[in-house]
Design an enzyme around this catalytic site. Structure first.
Site, PDB file in Angstrom:
ATOM      1  N   LYS A 156     -77.735 -16.490 -12.788  1.00 38.64           N
ATOM      2  CA  LYS A 156     -77.806 -17.805 -12.156  1.00 38.64           C
ATOM      3  C   LYS A 156     -77.848 -18.918 -13.200  1.00 38.64           C
ATOM      4  CE  LYS A 156     -80.161 -16.371  -8.066  1.00 38.64           C
ATOM      5  NZ  LYS A 156     -81.422 -16.080  -7.465  1.00 38.64           N
ATOM      6  N   ARG A 157     -78.463 -18.620 -14.339  1.00 37.58           N
ATOM      7  CA  ARG A 157     -78.611 -19.652 -15.352  1.00 37.58           C
ATOM      8  C   ARG A 157     -77.292 -19.930 -16.068  1.00 37.58           C
ATOM      9  NH1 ARG A 157     -81.173 -17.170 -18.777  1.00 37.58           N
ATOM     10  NH2 ARG A 157     -81.745 -15.448 -17.440  1.00 37.58           N
TER      11      ARG A 157
END
Ligand code: GLU
Length: 477
Positions: A239-240
């Site tokens: 997600k990052r």
């Protein structure tokens, strides 16, 4: 309830819906439907601190978008794990009563200190034979038996785990709440799940879960662990670092069918693709052909460029009415839909995403009398040839004197072809300046089709504006 196999998709609603989750859901969906079974949706919402209701809604919407519809007879749910806490605790108590699990009063820190002292990793089984009863702060641990656990995995074959490498893992926390491993198994047993198809990252949990199935008196389900998705650097999608939210692709104009086709063919190739020489498949072809045994073992590269290339193909192949429907929300409110429909067949081949459409045809939607913004580099290039001013005035003359009724793509093209002869140039060159004058750019939809849609008066007006600029440029040079 169908008598076929029971698959499940068990997401935790702790963030936006991940493309990897969508792929796992599709695998389960394809198998449940082909085998006449059931796809159970179970929302694993026991982590109260991280769950939000809007994420659950997001999952259901996202599943519907990729064709996993709650109205389909193969669909069951959603079930919510948080509603089954009593069953999880009851199962834990049964394990305690049978001796398969025991209580331990060491804190996390004490476990770590002991491990350090003994030079081991993890928990050493300190309370195995202390006969503790339940009590505040006491965790319930599973008594891992000696020997080996062999996980039969449809993707990887038999995977052998030496039980001596698995610590007595926690089933209930010190506050009495169930851990993921327990809740997940108890729900699978209650929901009579026959096949667990999920991401590879859960493989290390599987021997523990298999022991739990057996200790609770059931045969383990069929397992399948599908390789994870990775990015260009071959790192697991995160997600990052990466764009992983399914809805972000939907919002930027990736079509659901393109997304489904792309996700399904990541790490798996339909056997018929060679025969058909294609990577583009309908859902029913994918569903008919998908087999876990054919999924490759190596991580699959989620290549956004390739996804976009798939999308381009899908847009191109869409029936025009479906395209108009899908693209509508991307168009500014005030745009004349009939005018857009007239140019649409001529632009579908060049769109990578639905959202590209407005930028390709915006010059057709300026209020009459408004000049398009001219790209300077395109203008300079198109006005360079010494014949450009002469050709432009010939085009103005010829187009201006056409009968309004004969204003059509074919006539515009043949008229231009007649003029080209005078300058001994090819059509591409002859079109360059009229294109920049009318559209503002050097690339765009086929010119004559666009001019037909724009109409005679506005086309000639824009050409005249360009001629005026050219004359004033020449005067100041
Ligand atoms: N809730 C777990 C997850 O989202 C489910 C894992 C499983 O499929 O068993 O990772």
């Amino acid at each position: 309830m169908s008598s076929g196999p029971r698959f499940r998709f068990a997401p935790s609603p702790t963030g936006s819906f991940h493309v990897g989750g969508a792929r796992t859901a599709l695998h389960n969906w394809a198998l449940a439907r082909r085998l006449g079974g059931t796809f159970v949706l179970r929302i694993e919402d026991t982590d109260e601190a991280r769950n939000r209701p809007e994420w659950t809604e997001g999952i259901i919407d996202a599943l519907a978008w990729i064709g996993i519809s709650a109205d389909d007879p193969h669909f069951e749910g959603p079930h919510f794990q948080s509603g089954h806490a009593d069953a999880h605790v009851a199962a834990a108590q049964r394990l305690h009563e049978s001796g398969a699990a025991y209580y331990c009063d060491l804190t996390g820190q004490q476990v770590q200190d002991r491990a350090k002292e003994l030079g081991i990793t993890g928990y050493d089984g300190y309370s195995r034979d202390r006969g503790l009863e339940a009590g505040p702060g006491r965790v319930l641990r599973f008594r891992v038996p000696e020997g080996h656990t062999v996980v039969r995995d449809a993707v990887r074959g038999d995977v052998d785990f030496d039980n001596s490498t698995i610590e007595d893992f926690v089933l209930l926390r010190g506050n009495g709440t169930p851990m993921f491993l327990l809740a997940n198994v108890v729900d699978d047993i209650e929901m009579q799940i026959s096949d667990v198809v999920r991401a590879e990252e859960h493989l290390p949990n599987t021997p523990k879960q298999q022991m739990l199935w057996e200790a609770l008196g059931h045969d383990a389900p069929r397992w399948a662990h599908v390789p994870v998705l990775v990015n260009e650097q071959r790192k697991k999608l995160s997600k990052r670092r990466d764009k992983v939210a399914l809805e972000s692709y939907r919002d930027e104009g990736i079509l659901a069918d393109a997304m489904v086709n792309y996700l399904m063919t990541l790490g798996w190739t339909p056997p018929r693709s060679e025969e058909l020489g294609s990577e583009i498949f309908t859902w029913s072809e994918l569903e008919d052909e998908f087999r876990l045994e054919d999924v490759t073992l190596s991580p699959a590269f989620f290549d956004v460029k390739k996804l976009v290339a798939f999308n381009k193909q899908y847009i191109k192949n869409m029936p025009i009415a479906a395209f108009l429907d899908a693209v509508d929300s991307e168009l500014p409110d005030g745009w004349d839909r009939a005018r857009f429909a007239a140019i649409a067949p001529h632009i579908v081949e060049r769109l990578e995403r639905l959202g590209d459409a407005p930028g390709v045809v915006d010059f057709l939607f300026l209020p009459d009398g408004t000049d398009p913004e001219i790209d300077a580099a395109s203008w300079d290039k198109a006005t360079k040839p010494e014949w450009s001013a002469a050709l432009l005035s010939d085009v103005i003359e010829a187009y201006g004197s056409l009968d309004t009724d004969s204003w059509s793509t074919d006539v515009l093209k043949t008229t231009m072809e007649d003029l080209m002869g005078r300058y001994e140039i090819k059509l591409g060159k002859a079109q360059a300046l009229p294109r920049v004058a009318v559209t503002g750019r050097s690339v765009g939809p086929p010119l004559f089709e666009a001019l037909e849609v724009l109409g005679q008066a506005e086309t000639v007006r824009r050409l005249q504006v360009a001629a005026t600029i050219l004359r004033s440029d020449a005067a100041t040079d």
